[in-house]
Scaffold this active site. Structure first.
Site: not given
Ligand code: 15L
Length: 265
Positions: A47, A71, A109, A134, A138
């Protein structure tokens, strides 16, 4: 390079491990789950929130760079998001500082800026504007990378990934798609770009309908080759397309994802 890939058994990891290997890199895999069948390189099942376990990998292995994919890829409580994204990043960075490893590629993301209204092109100067906890995780992980770049000279490239899929499956993904091959190109560029310091790029393919600025990625050597438009005939319109088009983060920015920050008993 000898690269530690965290989350190596996940959806991106399963593409990236063979992709980087094919390009001549030696991959050491790390995940909470055991090595998937077919992966025959070095592997650690642990982990990444555990700093001692992470440090032990760096004691054992000679590593030149880290690609941090591990993650939870969706929404959760705020503490869980911070553990999943920030604590893991910090554990890796502390071990890197201790062992003079300077290159970190982060799977951030688009949800770090997901609450940005989708009017203009989104640049790397767009202010952090998460759409979920989430996304907050990030943004906070990127802040830790920036701190370690300034304090310790870590070269950290944060890739704000769009929609990593074999092919685009929604109208939104015609803008946000990151193909498997482009993902490998992106990560290799981020691993090998000379002295990036702390840098952000948008992780999408060369989509005709892109609204994210690809130039910062190109400046680091990421030249995407694929275009979601090639799949346009296979993508059907859906009732939520319009509401999801209001913000960069699409569905994550809609009320469906509203929840309290903390879980109560
Ligand atoms: C992400 O960061 C997510 O992990 C994924 O589940 C999708 O939501 C992707 O972005 C997205 O924006 O399509």
């Amino acid at each position: 390079m000898r690269v530690l890939v965290t989350g190596a058994a996940g959806s991106i990891g399963q593409v990236l491990v063979p992709g980087l290997t094919d390009r001549g890199h030696e991959v050491v895999g790390l995940d909470r789950v055991p090595q998937p069948e077919g992966h025959d390189g070095r592997w650690y099942t642990l982990d990444a929130t555990d700093p001692d376990a992470v440090a032990a990998v760096f004691e054992e292995e000679s590593i030149n760079g880290v690609v941090h994919l591990a993650g939870h890829p969706g929404e959760s409580s705020l503490p869980d998001a911070l553990t999943s994204h920030v604590v893991t990043t910090a554990a890796l960075l502390d071990a890197m500082v201790e062992h003079d490893v300077t290159r970190f590629v982060y799977a951030s993301s688009n949800h770090a800026v997901g609450r940005t209204p989708r009017r203009d092109q989104v640049t790397v100067d767009t202010r952090p504007r998460p759409d979920t906890f989430y996304g907050v995780g990030k943004v906070a992980a990127e802040a830790v990378l920036s701190l370690y770049a300034d304090r310790y000279g870590i070269d950290a490239v944060s890739c704000r990934i769009g929609s990593f899929l074999p092919q685009p499956e929604s109208v939104r993904a015609l803008s946000t798609w990151l193909s498997h091959d482009d993902c490998v190109r992106m990560v290799e560029a981020a691993l090998t770009a000379p002295a990036p310091g702390f840098a952000v790029l948008y992780g999408i393919s060369a989509n005709t309908r892109a609204w994210w600025d690809l130039e910062p990625g190109r400046a680091l050597g990421y030249e995407p080759q694929d275009d979601a438009e090639d799949f346009v005939d296979r993508v059907a319109a859906a009732p939520d397309d319009e509401v999801e088009a209001a913000h960069v983060g699409g569905p994550f920015a809609t009320e469906r994802f509203y929840r309290p920050a903390l879980d109560r008993a």
